[in-house]
Design a protein around this motif. Structure first.
Motif, PDB file in Angstrom:
ATOM      1  N   GLU A  26       8.408   5.252   5.778  1.00  0.00           N
ATOM      2  CA  GLU A  26       8.201   6.693   5.897  1.00  0.00           C
ATOM      3  C   GLU A  26       6.848   7.041   6.510  1.00  0.00           C
ATOM      4  N   ARG A  27       6.004   6.045   6.692  1.00  0.00           N
ATOM      5  CA  ARG A  27       4.721   6.269   7.391  1.00  0.00           C
ATOM      6  C   ARG A  27       4.912   6.187   8.909  1.00  0.00           C
ATOM      7  N   LYS A  28       6.082   5.762   9.358  1.00  0.00           N
ATOM      8  CA  LYS A  28       6.361   5.627  10.780  1.00  0.00           C
ATOM      9  C   LYS A  28       6.952   6.927  11.336  1.00  0.00           C
ATOM     10  N   GLY A  29       7.124   6.961  12.660  1.00  0.00           N
ATOM     11  CA  GLY A  29       7.827   8.066  13.289  1.00  0.00           C
ATOM     12  C   GLY A  29       6.957   9.277  13.564  1.00  0.00           C
ATOM     13  N   ASP A  30       7.631  10.402  13.777  1.00  0.00           N
ATOM     14  CA  ASP A  30       6.946  11.631  14.178  1.00  0.00           C
ATOM     15  C   ASP A  30       6.378  12.364  12.964  1.00  0.00           C
ATOM     16  N   ALA A  31       5.119  12.719  13.055  1.00  0.00           N
ATOM     17  CA  ALA A  31       4.445  13.572  12.073  1.00  0.00           C
ATOM     18  C   ALA A  31       4.675  13.128  10.633  1.00  0.00           C
ATOM     19  N   PRO A  32       4.362  11.872  10.305  1.00  0.00           N
ATOM     20  CA  PRO A  32       4.529  11.444   8.917  1.00  0.00           C
ATOM     21  C   PRO A  32       3.379  11.931   8.050  1.00  0.00           C
ATOM     22  N   SER A  33       3.600  11.941   6.744  1.00  0.00           N
ATOM     23  CA  SER A  33       2.492  12.075   5.815  1.00  0.00           C
ATOM     24  C   SER A  33       1.654  10.808   5.890  1.00  0.00           C
ATOM     25  N   ASP A  34       0.416  10.884   5.419  1.00  0.00           N
ATOM     26  CA  ASP A  34      -0.400   9.680   5.353  1.00  0.00           C
ATOM     27  C   ASP A  34      -0.099   8.859   4.091  1.00  0.00           C
ATOM     28  N   HIS A  35       0.758   9.392   3.209  1.00  0.00           N
ATOM     29  CA  HIS A  35       1.247   8.662   2.035  1.00  0.00           C
ATOM     30  C   HIS A  35       2.734   8.357   2.223  1.00  0.00           C
ATOM     31  N   TYR A  58       0.839  -1.193   0.000  1.00  0.00           N
ATOM     32  CA  TYR A  58       0.000   0.000   0.000  1.00  0.00           C
ATOM     33  C   TYR A  58       0.878   1.249   0.000  1.00  0.00           C
ATOM     34  N   THR A  59       0.272   2.379  -0.354  1.00  0.00           N
ATOM     35  CA  THR A  59       1.003   3.653  -0.356  1.00  0.00           C
ATOM     36  C   THR A  59       0.338   4.715   0.517  1.00  0.00           C
ATOM     37  N   TYR A  60      -0.818   4.390   1.104  1.00  0.00           N
ATOM     38  CA  TYR A  60      -1.578   5.358   1.888  1.00  0.00           C
ATOM     39  C   TYR A  60      -2.295   4.636   3.029  1.00  0.00           C
ATOM     40  N   TRP A  61      -2.250   5.259   4.204  1.00  0.00           N
ATOM     41  CA  TRP A  61      -2.993   4.789   5.369  1.00  0.00           C
ATOM     42  C   TRP A  61      -3.586   5.999   6.062  1.00  0.00           C
ATOM     43  N   ASP A  62      -4.895   6.000   6.277  1.00  0.00           N
ATOM     44  CA  ASP A  62      -5.553   7.101   6.967  1.00  0.00           C
ATOM     45  C   ASP A  62      -4.979   7.246   8.372  1.00  0.00           C
ATOM     46  N   TYR A  63      -4.984   8.490   8.880  1.00  0.00           N
ATOM     47  CA  TYR A  63      -4.526   8.733  10.245  1.00  0.00           C
ATOM     48  C   TYR A  63      -5.490   8.161  11.287  1.00  0.00           C
ATOM     49  N   LYS A  64      -6.739   7.948  10.898  1.00  0.00           N
ATOM     50  CA  LYS A  64      -7.776   7.560  11.855  1.00  0.00           C
ATOM     51  C   LYS A  64      -7.799   6.047  12.078  1.00  0.00           C
TER      52      LYS A  64
END
Length: 278
Positions: free
Chosen positions: A248-257, A208-214
């Motif tokens: 890149e989805r991990k860590g502090d304040a990542p993009s959702d992509h 996948y390339t996107y995961w919602d923050y919710k």
């Protein structure tokens, strides 16, 4: 030459992460989406200090596309010629064009950074706008390929379409919603009909390339594959490897992509400056 596409979901909020990633992963040119700023608000200095020049198209705190490259960018084009406009509650041909497309040529390779409209809901005017936007882009692409059949061409970005059921964690969750509707999928596959191919999926079938923050979507891996690199045959012939940078989805304040990266068998003027590895 290493090229990438990355929806950063506000470049000012994530400039440190984005620039660190560019340098660490040795990326030559990246198409950015959702930069969410006007030109005068873009954090140019951080990119230039890392060796990257920037071309961008941003009109407000929404949308916005850009390229950051450490190689010369030529033939910069803001929007594609027939790109339709949109304004909430408005109809007709005079609606403003949003900041959703920018094209550049790097080392002879024509690249577009695209942020396809979301569509919102199936009965929303934004959905009709999305389908029209994709149809007009496909028509333009057909013309580009006919005019310059030997030039490598790639359309990169956030397509806001999951063309296959396997591109979402559970397609039943999306029933009756955008991103998976048949008209959207048909519009996506039109690009295959005019001569482009997804250069990543055949080499990397899963991811996948996107995961919602919710709702803890990322920890549960409830994601979507909506960021793509569609390339012409001359572009696809240059591809040596691909990657989806999930971490890149991990860590502090990542993009959702997360970034999608494509390596091309193409020497650049930077190659002579890189250290030899024995």
């Amino acid at each position: 030459m290493r090229v990438a596409t990355y929806n950063v979901n506000s470049v000012r909020a994530r400039v440190g992460r984005v620039v660190d990633w560019l340098v660490r992963e040795d990326v030559d040119v990246v198409g950015l989406q959702e930069i969410k700023c006007k030109p005068e608000q873009f954090p140019y200095d951080a990119f230039r200090d890392a060796g990257y020049e920037v071309e961008l198209h941003g009109l407000s705190q929404w949308n916005g596309v850009a390229f950051a490259s450490r190689l010369p960018m030529e033939d910069v084009e803001i929007t594609f010629p027939s790109q339709p406009g949109f304004a909430k509650g408005a109809e007709g041909p005079d609606q403003p064009k949003e900041a959703r497309a920018i094209g550049v040529t790097v080392e002879g390779v024509r690249l577009w950074s695209l942020y396809v409209p979301n569509g919102r809901e199936l009965d929303d005017p934004h959905y009709r706008y999305k389908l029209d936007w994709l149809a007009k882009l496909a028509d333009e692409t057909e013309g580009w390929l006919a005019a310059r059949p030997d030039q490598p061409l790639a359309l990169m970005g956030d397509w806001n379409v999951a063309p296959l059921d396997t591109d979402v964690w559970d397609v039943s969750v999306f029933e009756g919603h955008t991103h998976v509707s048949q008209p959207e999928r048909d519009a996506f596959f039109r690009f295959d009909e005019v001569g482009l191919t997804d250069v990543v999926r055949p080499r990397l079938p899963e991811g996948y390339t996107y995961w919602d923050y919710k709702q803890l979507r990322f920890p549960k891996n409830e994601g979507m594959r909506i960021d793509f690199v569609l390339g012409s045959k001359p572009f696809d012939d240059l591809v040596t490897s691909v990657a989806i940078h999930r971490d890149e989805r991990k860590g502090d304040a990542p993009s959702d992509h997360v970034p999608v990266v494509v390596d091309l068998d193409l020497e650049t003027e930077l190659d002579d400056d890189r250290p030899m590895i024995f």
